[in-house]
Structure formats: structure tokens, C-alpha cells
Design a protein around this motif. Structure first.
Motif, PDB file in Angstrom:
ATOM      1  N   MET A   1      82.651-120.364-104.986  1.00 43.37           N
ATOM      2  CA  MET A   1      83.559-121.229-105.990  1.00 43.37           C
ATOM      3  C   MET A   1      84.483-120.198-106.513  1.00 43.37           C
ATOM      4  SD  MET A   1      83.353-124.523-107.843  1.00 43.37           S
ATOM      5  CE  MET A   1      81.915-125.113-107.128  1.00 43.37           C
ATOM      6  N   GLU A  52      84.910-122.607-113.841  1.00 44.94           N
ATOM      7  CA  GLU A  52      84.903-123.006-112.567  1.00 44.94           C
ATOM      8  C   GLU A  52      85.114-124.622-112.735  1.00 44.94           C
ATOM      9  OE1 GLU A  52      81.568-120.093-110.428  1.00 44.94           O
ATOM     10  OE2 GLU A  52      81.170-122.350-110.692  1.00 44.94           O
ATOM     11  N   LYS A  53      86.311-125.040-112.063  1.00 42.85           N
ATOM     12  CA  LYS A  53      86.850-126.396-112.143  1.00 42.85           C
ATOM     13  C   LYS A  53      87.045-126.676-113.594  1.00 42.85           C
ATOM     14  CE  LYS A  53      85.506-127.848-107.537  1.00 42.85           C
ATOM     15  NZ  LYS A  53      84.620-128.720-106.664  1.00 42.85           N
TER      16      LYS A  53
END
Ligand code: COA
Length: 159
Positions: A1, A52-53
Motif C-alpha cells: 500500500m 495510508e489513504k
């Protein structure tokens, strides 16, 4: 990711304290994180967060005094460990410290903390000494290993 890094702000303190509480037996308080993340005259520390995101999944806190940086804390959300994030955070923190004039980075680590010790050694930190019985450990005490890495002329690029 894919992850990104950004400077932490005081508003991140609650999240950082929650991550720390999930991985450390003696975590920092939210107030300690807020103090470390708040830019003010006389505050020599700063923190980087990994996202992350847009979700904060790790952090590193560093203090910088003249040309000497100290890694005060580093942690990755337990669900996201062993995917390279800790190493990338460490490199990003070292790169920022170096860009701000640090020539050396110091840290202390519990003797029993294999994950962190392997990460630091693999990242070029070497053992300088041992602080006997430094950390509380249940009813007993545990040694602190003192490690350092020269930042002179090295490229600490973010992975
Ligand atoms: C230390 C910590 C930040 C590492 O984060 P991470 O995202 O899991 O680290 P990485 O995936 O980047 O691992 C980098 C290297 O460290 C070593 N490592 C990481 N976790 C390890 C473990 N549990 N056992 C042995 N080696 C480990 C490995 O060499 C690893 O490389 P590899 O996966 O290619 O073998 C994480 O374990 C953590 O948050 N621990 C709790 C907080 C803490 O102890 N902080 C340090 C205080 S001094």
C-alpha cells in the motif's frame, strides 16, 4: 500500500497516542505528543506521520539540538507492521534531521525489543553503550541500549 509522510500537527496527538498505546507498555500521553508536535519557540522536537489513504498509520518523533538528533519515539500500527513502513519512516525522519543540520542521530532501545534493534542495526545504527536497569519492566528493570548513526555525508532517502 502506498504511504505518504507529512509533519505532524497538534491535532494528530490523540491518534499518535492511540497508536503508541497499542504497541508500547509505557506509552506517551496525548499531552506529550501534543507538546512534541506543536511548533513554538524553544520546542526542539518534531514528528513525522505516515499515512495510508489519509489514515495515520505510524509516526516518528525526533528532537534536534544543534547538530545532534535524537529519535525519541517511532511506532507503526500493529496491523501494518512488517511491510516496510518502519524503515521508511526512520529514513524519512533521518533525512529531515539531516536537512536541518544533524550530523548524528542517537536513540535508546529496550534490550528485549528485537524488532526495533534489527531495524536500527539494518539502518546503520551501531551500539555505543548500555544503560543498566534503565526501563521499568514489570517488577524489575531492563537495560537500555544506546545506539547512534553518523549522518555525515550519507544519503537517507525516503523509500
Ligand atoms: C519497530 C517498528 C517501528 C518497525 O516497524 P515495521 O513497519 O514493522 O518495520 P519494517 O516493516 O520497516 O521492518 C524493517 C526491518 O526491521 C526488522 N524487523 C521489523 N520487525 C521485526 C520483528 N518483529 N522481528 C525481527 N525483525 C524485525 C526487519 O529486519 C525488517 O526488515 P524485513 O521485513 O525486510 O526483514 C515496529 O515494530 C513498532 O512499531 N514497534 C513498536 C514500537 C517500538 O518498539 N518502537 C521502537 C522504540 S525504540
Amino acid at each position: 500500500m502506498t504511504h505518504t509522510f507529512r509533519p505532524a500537527a497538534a491535532a494528530d496527538a490523540q491518534t499518535l497516542a492511540a497508536i503508541d498505546a497499542s504497541v508500547n507498555i509505557h506509552p506517551w500521553s496525548e499531552a506529550q505528543f501534543a507538546a512534541a508536535c506543536t511548533a513554538s519557540e524553544g520546542n526542539l522536537s518534531w514528528a513525522l506521520v505516515a499515512e495510508e489513504k489519509a489514515v495515520v498509520v505510524g509516526f516518528a518523533v525526533v528532537s534536534l539540538v544543534l547538530d545532534e538528533a535524537t529519535l525519541l519515539s517511532i511506532a507503526v500500527d500493529p496491523q501494518r507492521q512488517r511491510r516496510g513502513l518502519g524503515r521508511a519512516l526512520l529514513l524519512a525522519a533521518l533525512a529531515r534531521a539531516q536537512s536541518e543540520g544533524a550530523l548524528r542521530c542517537l536513540l535508546e532501545v529496550r534490550e528485549s525489543n528485537t524488532a526495533a534493534r534489527v531495524l536500527y542495526t539494518a539502518s546503520g545504527f551501531t551500539l555505543d553503550g548500555v544503560r543498566k536497569n534503565y526501563y521499568p519492566c514489570g517488577d524489575t528493570r531492563e537495560d537500555a541500549l544506546l545506539m547512534s548513526k553518523s549522518l555525515k555525508g550519507t544519503a537517507n532517502e525516503c523509500a
